[in-house]
Design a protein around this motif. Structure first.
Motif, PDB file in Angstrom:
ATOM      1  N   LEU A   1       5.570 -70.535  -9.808  1.00 38.73           N
ATOM      2  CA  LEU A   1       5.602 -70.621  -8.241  1.00 38.73           C
ATOM      3  C   LEU A   1       4.587 -69.879  -7.528  1.00 38.73           C
ATOM      4  N   ARG A   2       4.483 -70.135  -6.302  1.00 35.71           N
ATOM      5  CA  ARG A   2       3.439 -69.275  -5.571  1.00 35.71           C
ATOM      6  C   ARG A   2       4.017 -68.085  -4.788  1.00 35.71           C
ATOM      7  N   PHE A   3       3.517 -67.182  -5.027  1.00 37.63           N
ATOM      8  CA  PHE A   3       3.612 -65.865  -4.359  1.00 37.63           C
ATOM      9  C   PHE A   3       2.475 -65.333  -3.318  1.00 37.63           C
ATOM     10  N   ASN A   4       2.784 -64.630  -2.527  1.00 36.06           N
ATOM     11  CA  ASN A   4       1.920 -64.053  -1.634  1.00 36.06           C
ATOM     12  C   ASN A   4       1.186 -62.542  -2.460  1.00 36.06           C
ATOM     13  N   HIS A   5       2.177 -62.227  -3.148  1.00 39.93           N
ATOM     14  CA  HIS A   5       1.428 -61.049  -4.006  1.00 39.93           C
ATOM     15  C   HIS A   5       2.155 -60.806  -5.144  1.00 39.93           C
ATOM     16  N   SER A   6       1.311 -60.461  -6.175  1.00 38.03           N
ATOM     17  CA  SER A   6       2.079 -60.120  -7.765  1.00 38.03           C
ATOM     18  C   SER A   6       1.632 -58.762  -8.095  1.00 38.03           C
ATOM     19  N   ASN A   7       3.025 -58.222  -8.386  1.00 35.87           N
ATOM     20  CA  ASN A   7       2.681 -56.725  -9.089  1.00 35.87           C
ATOM     21  C   ASN A   7       3.314 -56.736 -10.593  1.00 35.87           C
ATOM     22  N   GLY A   8       2.545 -56.360 -11.573  1.00 38.31           N
ATOM     23  CA  GLY A   8       3.255 -56.291 -12.860  1.00 38.31           C
ATOM     24  C   GLY A   8       2.274 -55.796 -13.766  1.00 38.31           C
ATOM     25  N   ARG A   9       2.929 -55.982 -15.178  1.00 33.50           N
ATOM     26  CA  ARG A   9       1.981 -55.414 -16.205  1.00 33.50           C
ATOM     27  C   ARG A   9       1.747 -56.628 -17.395  1.00 33.50           C
ATOM     28  N   VAL A  10       1.672 -57.636 -16.943  1.00 34.92           N
ATOM     29  CA  VAL A  10       1.401 -58.730 -17.908  1.00 34.92           C
ATOM     30  C   VAL A  10      -0.001 -59.453 -17.988  1.00 34.92           C
ATOM     31  N   ALA A  11      -0.774 -58.680 -17.211  1.00 32.37           N
ATOM     32  CA  ALA A  11      -2.310 -58.696 -17.380  1.00 32.37           C
ATOM     33  C   ALA A  11      -2.752 -60.215 -17.144  1.00 32.37           C
ATOM     34  N   LYS A  12      -3.616 -60.693 -18.184  1.00 31.63           N
ATOM     35  CA  LYS A  12      -4.227 -61.866 -18.177  1.00 31.63           C
ATOM     36  C   LYS A  12      -3.451 -63.277 -17.786  1.00 31.63           C
ATOM     37  N   ILE A  13      -2.150 -63.063 -18.326  1.00 32.59           N
ATOM     38  CA  ILE A  13      -1.353 -64.215 -18.277  1.00 32.59           C
ATOM     39  C   ILE A  13      -1.124 -64.061 -16.850  1.00 32.59           C
TER      40      ILE A  13
END
Length: 526
Positions: free
Chosen positions: A188-200
């Motif tokens: 899905l499309r988001f306006n910002h993503s925050n996380g710890r799943v790095a390259k994926i």
């Protein structure tokens, strides 16, 4: 505290994303009063449910109650309250400094929310690393899809229960699940993503040009996406300790050992390995032994003073690191897979190519790597990917400066471990392989904010004859345009870096005028 984590139906995830978008488009989150009210509710979510949070963390990670109170509950509440206290100031439009060139444009930077943001949180601090970025996203005026870690099911279930009770259920929606659910989210499309799943996450975000904030832990990537057919090169995030032989060895060893064993070593900021001069290794290893016995006078397996590894897969990984090391185990080495227990272990004489140096440890194993001197320590650090943090233990300013000036990392901490993440309004985040962007304080608010430049040039400016900017219009008047270009051209300092003749002239004139004024005043009053 036992619970069954209910996963969100995959078919509901796109609908939830669309509902969050509709709420954002309604303008509800633009109100500062509304944001403050939600942040206050988030404070009370923590305040009212401290015991349930303790029980959930104990169920998930076996973490001691006092450790949870200090680092998880207090740290989270401080961050949320800071956002509540400062949301008006952080959100206020910012006027540009006065400039003769552009004063008529009245340039202002508006602090606007990005829209619908995605927060994917890790397992090791299921509340601090979830509610801290959540508070920043709310303060910035966004709506949020929140994905807690499935590896801490009790905490994820509690968040799913409490968030709609305390917050506007249309502002924040919790999505729980594992690999299939996370995969659907990332479509899905988001306006910002925050996380710890790095390259994926970056790969998925690139499809929608979604900006991301990452605190990278390759272990989180592996555990979430082990079942996906993904070609991912995992980067270790090893945070070294650099030891000056002139440091206070007793205090340094105690702070390192505490930082290593907090949350059973499952901390992104955990001291990962120790770089110590060969001539000082014996003394410092003894100091680390003494510090361990001071912190754990009884067996931590039965004392309740040490948490547990999050799952059996992690236990197997840590056992593999221990089984394959060529270093000397000073103490520890015990592994109980069924109890998810890995004993605190100190390993000395570890070489650069050892198994313990091959990846982020993320457990209670502390390798000691002897080096010739600080120059070799710096070379070891620079031969690896950028660390999230570098720890320096010394009382010498030159030693600290040498390490800081010649290495790169997300943060640097001198003479202590872990605590700097709790320092109010100090930006915390990675660099290079250890992540990018910030997850605490105003810096986190800025991550979730779009800085939108606005100008408003009045009509009268074109009605005044011969204004400088009138030369921009065609048909061009060469003389007027050249005057404008000259006006816009900045005055450069001399190539040798000295002071220009014009600057010296203005300085002399200023001194002469000031002297004349003083003389006149003296004559007048004496």
């Amino acid at each position: 505290m036992s619970c069954t984590l209910q996963y969100t139906p995959i078919g509901d995830i796109p609908r939830i994303r669309n509902e969050l978008g509709a709420v954002f488009n309604s303008g509800r989150t633009r109100s500062i009063a509304y944001r403050k009210q939600q942040l206050l509710q988030l404070c009370y979510l923590i305040e009212d449910n401290q015991e349930r949070i303790r029980q959930a963390i104990s169920s998930d990670l076996g973490r001691p109650r006092n450790e949870t109170d200090f680092l998880e509950l207090s740290g989270t509440l401080l961050e949320v309250k800071d956002a509540y206290d400062n949301v008006e100031k952080w959100s206020a439009p910012q006027k540009s400094p006065f400039s003769l060139l552009w004063f008529s444009l009245s340039p202002v930077t508006r602090k606007e929310p990005k829209g619908v943001v995605l927060i994917i949180s890790p397992f090791n601090y299921p509340y601090f690393l979830t509610l801290t970025p959540l508070s920043a996203a709310i303060a910035a005026g966004n709506t949020v899809m929140l994905k807690p870690s499935e590896l801490t099911p009790a905490s994820a279930a509690l968040l799913a229960e409490l968030i709609p009770k305390y917050l506007d259920p249309e502002l924040v929606q919790v999505v729980n699940g594992g690999v299939p659910e996370t995969t659907k989210i990332l479509e899905l499309r988001f306006n910002h993503s925050n996380g710890r799943v790095a390259k994926i996450i970056c790969t998925a975000a690139a499809q929608h040009l979604t900006p991301v904030t990452l605190e990278v832990s390759w272990r989180s990537v592996f555990l979430r996406f082990r079942d996906l057919n993904c070609d991912v090169d995992f980067d270790p995030g090893k945070s070294p300790c650099v030891i000056d032989p002139k440091c206070n060895a007793k205090i340094a060893a105690k702070r390192i050992m505490w930082g290593k064993l907090v949350n059973c070593g499952q901390v992104c900021l955990s001291p990962d390995y120790v770089l110590v001069p060969e001539s000082f290794q014996d003394e410092f290893v003894e100091a680390l032994q003494n510090a361990y016995h001071e912190l754990h006078p009884t067996d931590p397996k039965t004392s309740g003073m040490l948490g547990r590894i999050v799952n059996e897969r992690h236990v197997e990984r840590l056992k593999g690191l221990l089984d394959n090391t060529n270093g000397t185990i000073v103490f520890g080495g015990e592994v109980d897979k069924e109890a998810r227990y890995v004993a605190p272990s100190l390993i000395r004489d570890v070489k650069r190519d050892d198994s313990l140096m091959s990846e982020e440890i993320f457990g209670p194993l502390l390798p000691v790597v002897p080096v010739k001197d600080v120059d070799e320590a710096i070379a070891v650090i620079n031969s690896m990917d950028e660390a999230l943090n570098i720890y320096v233990f010394t009382s010498e300013k030159k030693f600290k400066s040498k390490v800081m000036d010649n290495t790169r990392s997300g943060t640097v901490s001198a003479n202590d471990t872990i605590l700097h993440v709790m320092a109010n309004d100090a930006p915390f985040g990675g660099f290079g392989a250890s992540g990018y962007g910030y997850s605490t304080g105003k810096a986190a608010f800025d991550e979730f904010t779009h800085f939108r430049c606005t100008v408003d040039n009045p009509n009268w400016y074109d009605l005044v004859e011969y204004t400088a900017m009138s030369a921009r219009y065609t048909p061009y008047n060469s003389a007027s345009l050249q005057r404008l270009v000259k006006f816009l051209h900045p005055r450069l300092p001399p190539r040798n870096g000295g002071t220009s003749a014009m600057t010296k002239l203005w300085y002399v004139l200023g001194v002469a005028v000031a002297g004349a004024a003083c003389t006149s005043l003296a004559v007048l009053f004496l």
